[in-house]
Scaffold this active site. Structure first.
Site, PDB file in Angstrom:
ATOM      1  N   HIS A 166       0.827  -1.208   0.000  1.00 59.39           N
ATOM      2  CA  HIS A 166       0.000   0.000   0.000  1.00 59.39           C
ATOM      3  C   HIS A 166       0.861   1.257   0.000  1.00 59.39           C
ATOM      4  CE1 HIS A 166      -3.742  -2.209   1.554  1.00 59.39           C
ATOM      5  NE2 HIS A 166      -3.947  -1.810   0.317  1.00 59.39           N
ATOM      6  N   GLU A 399      41.408  24.188 -15.870  1.00 64.22           N
ATOM      7  CA  GLU A 399      40.926  23.339 -14.783  1.00 64.22           C
ATOM      8  C   GLU A 399      41.805  23.434 -13.542  1.00 64.22           C
ATOM      9  OE1 GLU A 399      40.614  19.295 -16.197  1.00 64.22           O
ATOM     10  OE2 GLU A 399      42.506  19.391 -17.276  1.00 64.22           O
ATOM     11  N   ASP A 423      37.689  19.350 -12.351  1.00 63.44           N
ATOM     12  CA  ASP A 423      38.951  19.609 -11.666  1.00 63.44           C
ATOM     13  C   ASP A 423      39.030  21.041 -11.145  1.00 63.44           C
ATOM     14  OD1 ASP A 423      40.531  17.265 -11.531  1.00 63.44           O
ATOM     15  OD2 ASP A 423      40.689  17.295 -13.712  1.00 63.44           O
ATOM     16  N   CYS A 470      33.331  21.842 -20.381  1.00 67.81           N
ATOM     17  CA  CYS A 470      33.199  20.412 -20.681  1.00 67.81           C
ATOM     18  C   CYS A 470      33.145  19.563 -19.425  1.00 67.81           C
ATOM     19  CB  CYS A 470      34.321  19.944 -21.601  1.00 67.81           C
ATOM     20  SG  CYS A 470      35.948  20.076 -20.843  1.00 67.81           S
TER      21      CYS A 470
HETATM   22  C1  PEP Z   1      37.191  18.294 -15.903  1.00 67.40           C
HETATM   23  O1  PEP Z   1      38.114  18.251 -15.093  1.00 67.40           O
HETATM   24  O2  PEP Z   1      36.165  19.002 -15.767  1.00 67.40           O
HETATM   25  C2  PEP Z   1      37.236  17.446 -17.101  1.00 67.40           C
HETATM   26  C3  PEP Z   1      36.330  17.526 -18.043  1.00 67.40           C
HETATM   27  O3  PEP Z   1      38.246  16.544 -17.176  1.00 67.40           O
HETATM   28  P1  PEP Z   1      38.252  15.106 -16.436  1.00 67.40           P
HETATM   29  O4  PEP Z   1      36.913  14.931 -15.801  1.00 67.40           O
HETATM   30  O5  PEP Z   1      38.538  14.103 -17.507  1.00 67.40           O
HETATM   31  O6  PEP Z   1      39.339  15.277 -15.455  1.00 67.40           O
HETATM   32 MG    MG Z   2      39.998  17.320 -15.653  1.00 66.03          MG
END
Ligand code: PEP
Ligand code: MG
Length: 505
Positions: A166, A399, A423, A470
């Site tokens: 339930h 990064e 990073d 990214c």
């Molecule tokens: C990042 O650090 O954001 C990145 C895209 O590289 P990775 O995750 O491969 O370290």
């Molecule tokens: Mg990275």
């Protein structure tokens, strides 16, 4: 499927009666209390029939007689109810009849109400339930569902229960993810939980990467928020794909990506004893750029080290690999191996638009040295008559805080920037991206990270070079909105579903 994933802080339900303190309350009072409680549920609950069935059991002489018998044998009222519950459950189960078996849960819920009243021990009742919590309990009953504010509950996690109980039915009706069969012993109030009802899994205190990936799955699960679509459209932000194999590239392009913003080449170096030859690399990069069907492919040179060991390189063990010989530092430290990769990339650039991108840059010299190696490779290719794109762009991943702080100088030398928020966040916040106990610090929306990103975007704009993101943050609608407003040119996403949804708009 909608509403199958949830994220939230755990709130452990401690039931009254569990401390076993005695009280002066009588059985008659307990029955009266339980009758009025169930009657209120019948009036207010969207599933009144569930509680009518409870009331029937409460009013059945079988229950009352059994409890009385136990009392006359010397048990306390509360013990008598528990013993009656055992006895009648056994009778119901022994019938083998599905109807009676399904009434066992109702009986247990009713008896629980009686015991809690009789023991008079206040539980951490649902009145104290914080907003947006994931309720964790050994077991939940329909009356619990009536007592908690389901409007604010993120998910329900129990050790006991089934998808057809339930509780599960009520949860489904309200669109609340519910998972049973979970070992809840290791969960504490306040722990961050990722609840996946499809896989019947709960991840406790995930790492930052796991949390981001989960949030992007949630975005897919729920559909893309209108705000993210508008921000992308308003700023003309390109949707690119992240890939770690040729297959990923094909999928991203098929989903509508305008190119590949990050092609991780580590897969060629990891988990194998022998390094890939220039020839092997060339054939893979060529296949990859052809899979892009005329759209740009951003190849990131090997980002080895950190959490990505390469057995073929036989590198010494480091105490702090994330602060050690990784990414571009390692590549420049073994120029002959690096040049094989550069030559392979250059040769593939004769077969489609390729951009080369450098990971873990901290100093301008690293870019300058790499450019010199690229020129050296071009010269050797020219002399051997190999074709390549002599204008291939060389970009930098931002990064590290160092790269961000000198982004004005890097922008003057680089063809483009791509911000690796995974990073960058870890290094700006000094919080290991894989350590769940500091995952609250690994937040790309933290002011410190946002200021850093802004500095990078401004530097790129000043030099008129493109700047994308990214890292996983690009897939989080909340973060992506902020990034678009800051002026980034592209979002590179790992999920083909997300790419498809955003490309369709
Ligand atoms: C990042 O650090 O954001 C990145 C895209 O590289 P990775 O995750 O491969 O370290
Ligand atoms: Mg990275």
């Amino acid at each position: 499927m909608k509403g199958t994933l949830a994220i939230g802080k755990a709130w452990i339900l401690h039931r009254g009666g569990e401390t076993g303190q005695p009280s002066e309350r009588t059985l008659d009072e307990a029955f009266e209390y339980e009758t009025s409680r169930l009657s209120a549920f019948i009036q207010d609950s969207p599933s009144p029939e569930v509680f009518s069935a409870h009331l029937e059991i409460l009013e059945d002489p079988l229950l009352r007689d059994s409890i009385q018998r136990n009392v006359s044998e010397g048990l306390t009222p509360s013990e008598s109810v528990k013993a009656a519950e055992e006895e009648i459950s056994a009778i119901f189960n022994e019938t083998g009849d599905e109807y009676f078996k399904s009434r066992v849960d109702d009986l247990r819920d009713v008896c629980r109400g009686l015991v809690e009243y009789l023991d008079g021990v206040p539980d951490n009742s649902f009145e104290n339930l914080p907003k947006d919590a994931v309720v964790v309990a050994p077991e939940l009953f329909p009356s619990d569902m009536a007592e908690m504010d389901l409007g604010t509950v993120k998910a329900l996690v129990t050790r006991k229960g089934s998808p057809t109980s339930h509780v599960a039915i009520i949860a489904r009706g309200r669109g609340i993810p519910f998972v049973s069969g979970i070992d809840i012993d290791g969960i504490n109030t306040g722990d961050l939980l990722l609840v996946d009802t499809g896989k019947a899994e709960v991840k406790v205190n995930p790492s930052e990467i796991e949390e981001r990936a989960f949030r992007s799955r949630m975005a897919e699960d729920k559909g893309i928020p209108e705000g993210m679509i508008q921000a992308i459209r308003k700023h003309g932000v390109k949707i690119l794909g992240n890939a770690g194999s040729v297959k990923d590239v094909e999928e991203a392009i098929r989903s509508g990506a305008e190119g590949i913003g990050l092609f991780r080449t580590e897969f060629l170096f990891l988990c194998r004893d022998k390094l890939p030859s220039e020839e092997e690399q060339f054939s893979i990069y060529k296949e990859t750029v052809e899979a892009c069907q005329g759209r740009p492919l951003t190849i990131r040179t090997m980002d080895i080290g950190g959490d990505k060991p390469a057995p073929g390189l036989d590198l010494p063990k480091e105490d702090n690999p994330f602060l050690g010989m990784r990414g571009i530092r390692l590549s420049l430290n073994m120029p002959e191996i690096f040049k094989e990769q550069i030559r392979a990339i250059l040769r593939a650039s004769a077969h489609g638009k390729i951009r080369m991108m450098l990971p873990m840059v901290t100093r301008l010299e690293e870019l300058v040295q790499t450019k010199a190696l690229v020129e050296e490779c071009k010269a050797s290719l020219r002399s051997s008559g190999s074709l390549f794109d002599s204008d291939m762009e060389i970009g930098v991943m931002i990064e590290t805080p160092a790269a961000a702080l000198i982004s004005d100088r890097l922008a003057a030398e680089a063809g483009f920037f791509s911000i690796g928020t995974n990073d960058l966040t870890q290094y700006v916040m000094a919080a290991d991206r894989g350590n769940s106990s500091v995952s609250n610090l690994c937040n790309p929306l933290d002011k410190a990270v946002i200021r850093t990103v802004k500095m990078v975007v401004d530097a790129a704009k000043k030099e008129k070079i493109p700047v994308g993101v990214c890292g996983e943050a690009a897939s989080d609608p909340e973060v992506a909105n902020v990034l678009c407003d800051l002026g980034i040119d592209s979002l590179s996403l790992g999920s083909p579903t997300l790419i498809k949804e955003l490309s369709l708009h």
